[in-house]
Design an enzyme around this catalytic site. Structure first.
Site, PDB file in Angstrom:
ATOM      1  N   GLU A 238      -3.911   0.389  -5.953  1.00  0.00           N
ATOM      2  CA  GLU A 238      -3.105  -0.714  -6.335  1.00  0.00           C
ATOM      3  C   GLU A 238      -2.675  -0.550  -7.897  1.00  0.00           C
ATOM      4  OE1 GLU A 238      -1.073  -2.064  -4.491  1.00  0.00           O
ATOM      5  OE2 GLU A 238      -2.026  -2.637  -2.549  1.00  0.00           O
TER       6      GLU A 238
ATOM      7  N   CYS B   4       0.879  -1.119   0.015  1.00  0.00           N
ATOM      8  CA  CYS B   4       0.024  -0.051   0.070  1.00  0.00           C
ATOM      9  C   CYS B   4       0.907   1.274  -0.110  1.00  0.00           C
ATOM     10  CB  CYS B   4      -0.970  -0.099   1.231  1.00  0.00           C
ATOM     11  SG  CYS B   4      -1.914   1.563   1.236  1.00  0.00           S
TER      12      CYS B   4
END
Length: 225
Positions: A102, A2
């Site tokens: 992502e 992340c």
DNA sequence: CCAGACGTTGTT
DNA sequence: GTCTGG
DNA sequence: CCAGACGTTGTT
DNA sequence: GTCTGG
């Protein structure tokens, strides 16, 4: 992993967690490592929001170059890692988000996705924070904990951030009452059926770009997959 | 003993 | 190719 | 995570 | 600060 997220709706931390947002909070659609972002920490028996820099610097660090390597911390071995174990015991925090990004694909043909929760605007991420003494001042930094990906994320990535259910936030933040053995039970993948993912514009890759259009769905460009 | 690392992810 | 900055 | 830099000297 | 490698 992340390494990019959004926090544009500060009101949800008041509604869902009872934390008063900082008065000067700007909506952010592209928060990147090394930038300053709000973090929720225990304070005077309650919880407070405080600005910290993304990229953890352990107290023993000689300089701050380690920060960019410590933007994430693997949840499974937290107890053993010299960089994280002190913070894991005493300085757990929650990073308020509304969703994270992502990417899939290789350099030159990257497709970003924005991931959110179905049932809630608030996505509380599990993190750790540290205090690092510079010659001039105290620098507060944080890292985001990762875990294995669920079935939604695994097609595009090998890791995902730890998302806390609202009812688990209190246990995560209670370093005094909840030891690491118990807290570690919270470091698991969030249920995939409570999350959703949408392809977004590749300009989110540029850290200088920060506007609401970044989270808007775009048509998937199938030749990229 | 001292010196050096202390990390994650993705890609090859 | 690899590191740095955000 | 991605994007962008990656360098020196001398001159303006 | 603390652990690991040599």
């Amino acid at each position: 992993m992340c390494a990019r997220y959004a926090f544009f709706n500060g009101k949800v931390v008041a509604d869902d967690l009872g934390v008063t947002p900082l008065p000067d909070l700007e909506p952010r659609y592209n928060i990147a490592p090394m930038q300053t972002a709000p973090v929720i920490v225990p304070s005077d028996g309650g919880w407070d929001m405080e600005m910290m820099r993304w990229g953890l610097i352990p107290s023993w660090a000689k300089d701050e170059t380690i920060a960019q390597k410590l933007i994430n911390a693997r949840g499974e071995p937290l107890r053993e890692k010299p960089s994280f174990r002190a913070a894991y015991k005493r300085r757990r925090c929650v990073i308020p988000a509304n969703g994270f990004y992502e990417w899939s694909g290789k350099r030159g043909s990257k497709q970003p996705f924005f991931i959110t929760l179905r049932g809630s605007d608030l996505m509380p991420l599990a993190g750790l924070w540290e205090e690092w003494e510079t010659p001039e001042a105290l620098l507060h930094t944080f890292t985001i904990i990762t875990t294995e990906p669920n079935e939604l994320i695994s097609p595009i990535h090998t890791r995902m951030p730890v998302i806390l259910a609202p009812e688990d936030v209190a246990r995560w933040l209670d370093s005094d009452g909840v030891p690491v053995e118990e807290a570690s039970q919270l470091l698991v993948p969030y249920p995939a059926d409570e999350m959703q993912m949408t392809a977004v514009h590749p300009e989110v890759g540029r850290v200088v770009i920060d506007h609401p259009g970044l989270i808007e769905p775009i048509e998937k460009q199938t030749e990229l997959f």
